[in-house]
Design an enzyme around this catalytic site. Sequence first.
Site, PDB file in Angstrom:
ATOM      1  CE1 TYR A  24       4.499   8.505  -0.414  1.00  0.00           C
ATOM      2  CE2 TYR A  24       4.871   9.190  -2.694  1.00  0.00           C
ATOM      3  CZ  TYR A  24       4.910   8.059  -1.580  1.00  0.00           C
ATOM      4  OH  TYR A  24       4.874   6.705  -2.128  1.00  0.00           O
ATOM      5  CD  GLU A  46       2.449   2.112  -5.780  1.00  0.00           C
ATOM      6  OE1 GLU A  46       2.174   2.566  -6.824  1.00  0.00           O
ATOM      7  OE2 GLU A  46       3.409   3.025  -4.881  1.00  0.00           O
ATOM      8  CD1 TRP A  54       1.737   9.338  -4.481  1.00  0.00           C
ATOM      9  CD2 TRP A  54       0.778   7.470  -4.658  1.00  0.00           C
ATOM     10  NE1 TRP A  54       2.165   8.650  -3.217  1.00  0.00           N
ATOM     11  CE2 TRP A  54       1.391   7.414  -3.271  1.00  0.00           C
ATOM     12  CE3 TRP A  54      -0.094   6.316  -4.931  1.00  0.00           C
ATOM     13  CZ2 TRP A  54       1.388   6.381  -2.463  1.00  0.00           C
ATOM     14  CZ3 TRP A  54      -0.076   5.360  -3.988  1.00  0.00           C
ATOM     15  CH2 TRP A  54       0.644   5.366  -2.726  1.00  0.00           C
TER      16      TRP A  54
END
Length: 195
Positions: A24, A46, A54
């Site tokens: 990522y 988010e 995350w």
Amino acid sequence: MTVVGTDGLARPTWASVDPLLMDYYDTEWGMPIRDERGLYERICLEGFQAGLSWATILRKRPAFRAAFADFDPDVVATYTDDDVERLLGDAGIVRHRGKIRATITNARATVTLREEGGLVDFVWGFQPADTPRPADHSEVPTVSDESKALSKALRRRGFAFVGPTTMYALMEAVGIIDTHLVGSHRRGSSGVWQA
């Protein structure tokens, strides 16, 4: 501080061990997103990430995309209370009523915002004149005047789960600012800011 991997590339600590986070970081994080669907997806993810890691959101991203019609705002804007209940039963996503409702609310707000030129131009309109140049993770801000202003402006237009810290993370993730550490191999890779 960066960590040099076995591939010889310098990454921040958070992206130096987990292969999913490494990929990522190397391919997505900080790259400009300038399409409505992509930006709407990132705003929603988010929001879902608030209070979680995350990595958790990334692992669940395929399920999120399936649950929310690949983040097509026109489709998600039509979701009803029945869809909320259905999604609360979907173990593949984060089952949080407020965040699910916010995703639907944000789809509707995204569609409405087209009358003002659209989500992309609106969000990118908060790009600052300069970007941080952190040498260490401790130097990376978590909020800025621009993220506070973006948060307020989105809320005024009906968006939810778009607090200033969440919007700062969005600005980092979509290339509006470049908080790659100065020693990172990704610094300046967005093409928006000089290394």
